[in-house]
Scaffold this motif. Structure first.
Motif, mmCIF file in Angstrom:
data_model
loop_
_atom_site.group_PDB
_atom_site.id
_atom_site.type_symbol
_atom_site.label_atom_id
_atom_site.label_comp_id
_atom_site.label_asym_id
_atom_site.label_seq_id
_atom_site.Cartn_x
_atom_site.Cartn_y
_atom_site.Cartn_z
ATOM 1 N N LEU A 1 -38.444 -6.567 64.063
ATOM 2 C CA LEU A 1 -37.929 -5.766 63.297
ATOM 3 C C LEU A 1 -38.389 -4.149 63.725
ATOM 4 O O LEU A 1 -37.491 -2.893 63.539
ATOM 5 N N PHE B 1 -36.540 -3.454 53.053
ATOM 6 C CA PHE B 1 -36.103 -4.692 53.601
ATOM 7 C C PHE B 1 -36.503 -5.792 52.415
ATOM 8 O O PHE B 1 -37.552 -5.774 52.083
ATOM 9 N N TYR B 2 -35.569 -6.861 51.923
ATOM 10 C CA TYR B 2 -35.597 -7.600 51.071
ATOM 11 C C TYR B 2 -35.590 -9.088 51.455
ATOM 12 O O TYR B 2 -34.500 -9.581 52.182
ATOM 13 N N LEU B 3 -36.692 -9.642 51.687
ATOM 14 C CA LEU B 3 -36.831 -11.009 52.050
ATOM 15 C C LEU B 3 -36.438 -12.127 51.037
ATOM 16 O O LEU B 3 -37.057 -12.342 50.250
ATOM 17 N N GLN B 4 -35.143 -12.348 51.207
ATOM 18 C CA GLN B 4 -34.375 -13.067 50.027
ATOM 19 C C GLN B 4 -34.629 -14.445 50.147
ATOM 20 O O GLN B 4 -33.883 -15.552 49.598
ATOM 21 N N HIS B 5 -35.759 -15.167 50.882
ATOM 22 C CA HIS B 5 -36.092 -16.508 50.776
ATOM 23 C C HIS B 5 -37.673 -16.479 51.430
ATOM 24 O O HIS B 5 -38.324 -15.537 51.409
ATOM 25 N N ARG C 1 -30.822 -6.538 57.070
ATOM 26 C CA ARG C 1 -31.778 -6.612 58.319
ATOM 27 C C ARG C 1 -31.459 -5.951 59.492
ATOM 28 O O ARG C 1 -32.453 -5.115 59.939
ATOM 29 N N PHE C 2 -30.379 -5.482 60.008
ATOM 30 C CA PHE C 2 -29.835 -4.872 61.214
ATOM 31 C C PHE C 2 -30.340 -3.312 60.755
ATOM 32 O O PHE C 2 -30.556 -2.472 61.463
ATOM 33 N N TYR D 1 -32.232 -14.694 58.903
ATOM 34 C CA TYR D 1 -32.134 -13.359 59.051
ATOM 35 C C TYR D 1 -31.829 -12.979 60.691
ATOM 36 O O TYR D 1 -31.980 -11.847 61.113
ATOM 37 N N GLN E 1 -33.833 -2.810 60.975
ATOM 38 C CA GLN E 1 -34.282 -2.725 62.354
ATOM 39 C C GLN E 1 -33.819 -1.385 62.798
ATOM 40 O O GLN E 1 -34.818 -0.770 63.465
ATOM 41 N N LEU F 1 -27.358 -10.072 53.449
ATOM 42 C CA LEU F 1 -28.680 -10.252 54.071
ATOM 43 C C LEU F 1 -28.642 -9.396 55.363
ATOM 44 O O LEU F 1 -29.846 -8.756 55.899
ATOM 45 N N LEU F 2 -27.873 -10.087 56.374
ATOM 46 C CA LEU F 2 -27.942 -9.293 57.679
ATOM 47 C C LEU F 2 -27.683 -7.791 57.742
ATOM 48 O O LEU F 2 -28.051 -7.088 58.660
#
Lengths: 187, 172
Positions: B65, A40-44, A177-178, B93, A181, A173-174
């Motif tokens: 998550l 997962f890449y937290l881009q902010h 994220r999904f 997100y 998860q 990004l989404l």
């Protein structure tokens, strides 16, 4: 040592680990080596990658979590080091790539360029295991030892202030994220 | 004796538990003392004490998550301190957050230092398009918390409940 070399060296170890990265160069380089559903890449939200890693590590104590952080991001959430240390998730390895600069926004120097010592700060915050790495051998050894130790470890890897030519990748990004998860909640 | 309502704190805590919350992040604030102690004493709850409230956004995002429901206990000034994380992690997100925000600085506030934050809290929630409601009477605590959690999860976005003086504070 460059960050992309360091990432490439440990990439095979990441196959079954839960990986959270910060934005910018780290995310682009890891995706360049090869995206996986467990990344997962937290881009902010600079500073919060380590907090996300803590949330995952507490929620899923049976999974090994790795956070790839940076000096600029850690400096934005130094208090988070005290929270990490307080809950001491034994399944979390916190790697800080320290290039002493905010590379993706012009390369301006951070406070680590004038002597602030993030491994020292982590140790003083109470992180039980800390390591400094300046060579590839140091880094890969410290990473393997951290996984073997089964304890919260912060590894500060001094890396050259060089990065990829572009930071935007074709992974939305989404979507990331999904997918992440789904990966985490299916096993 | 603190005039913070133990009985109403218990209502809030039990409703959070009933909605599936198993992890809480918190920074102490007077109105939250009983809620934090309840979390601390509950072996089924993971309590994460923060240095600053924005960390809680990351922790809740990670927990979500990974399949664990969480809530954030904070003062409205903690909400102010968390806004970048709310926007650039939770909203960017599509992460559900259940934010339990003590609404200091509204009518009846005696502490001068709380009054400025109280005056901007609702406008900021609206500006951020965060759905919110008020917990100001024991009768609606349980169903408002359950409904807030339902919306957070169906919309995949942060929601807020404002813990109001009339619920949390027993002094006349």
């Amino acid at each position: 040592m460059t960050r992309v070399e360091a990432l490439r060296a440990i990439y095979p170890r990441l196959e079954d680990l839960v990986v959270v990265t910060i934005m910018g160069a780290v995310a682009a380089e890891l995706q360049g080596i090869g995206h996986r559903p467990n990344f997962f890449y937290l881009q902010h939200a600079m500073g919060l990658a380590s907090s996300m890693g803590l949330g995952i590590a507490l929620a899923r104590p049976e999974r090994q979590v790795v956070v790839f952080d940076g000096d600029g991001s850690v400096l934005m959430n130094l208090g988070g080091l005290t929270t990490l240390a307080r809950y001491r998730p034994r399944n979390l390895v916190h790697v800080v790539f320290d290039n002493e600069s905010l590379l993706s926004v012009g390369g301006f120097p951070t406070a680590t360029s004038t002597g602030s010592d993030l491994a020292g700060i982590a140790a003083a915050a109470g992180v039980p295991r800390t390591a400094r790495a300046t060579t590839m051998d140091d880094f890969t050894r410290a990473f393997d030892e951290a996984l073997a130790a089964h304890d919260l470890t912060t590894i500060v890897a001094k890396v050259d202030a060089v990065g990829p030519s572009k930071f935007v990748t074709d992974l939305s990004l989404l979507e990331n994220r999904f997918e992440f998860q789904r990966y985490l909640t299916r096993r | 004796m603190s005039p913070v309502s133990t009985a109403n704190s218990r209502l809030v805590y039990d409703a959070l538990k009933a909605s599936g919350v198993r992890l809480m992040s918190a920074l102490p604030e007077t109105w939250l003392v009983h809620l934090i102690r309840m979390a601390e004493e509950d072996p089924e709850m993971t309590l994460v004490r923060l240095a600053k409230e924005e960390e809680g956004v990351g922790i809740s995002a990670g927990a979500h998550l990974a399949g664990v429901r969480s809530a954030m206990l904070m003062q409205n000034h903690g909400f102010l301190a968390s806004i970048n994380g709310i926007v650039s992690c939770a909203q960017l997100y599509r992460i559900p957050l259940l934010m339990m925000v003590s609404f200091r600085g509204e009518f009846g506030e005696r502490d001068p230092w709380q009054t400025e934050g109280g005056g901007v809290t609702e406008d900021l929630l609206r500006a951020l398009r965060i759905p919110f409601s008020y917990l100001d009477s024991p009768g609606h605590v349980a169903h408002r918390i359950a409904k807030a959690e339902t919306l957070a999860l169906s919309a995949n976005k942060p929601v807020a409940l404002l813990l109001c003086r009339d619920l949390m504070w027993e002094e006349a």
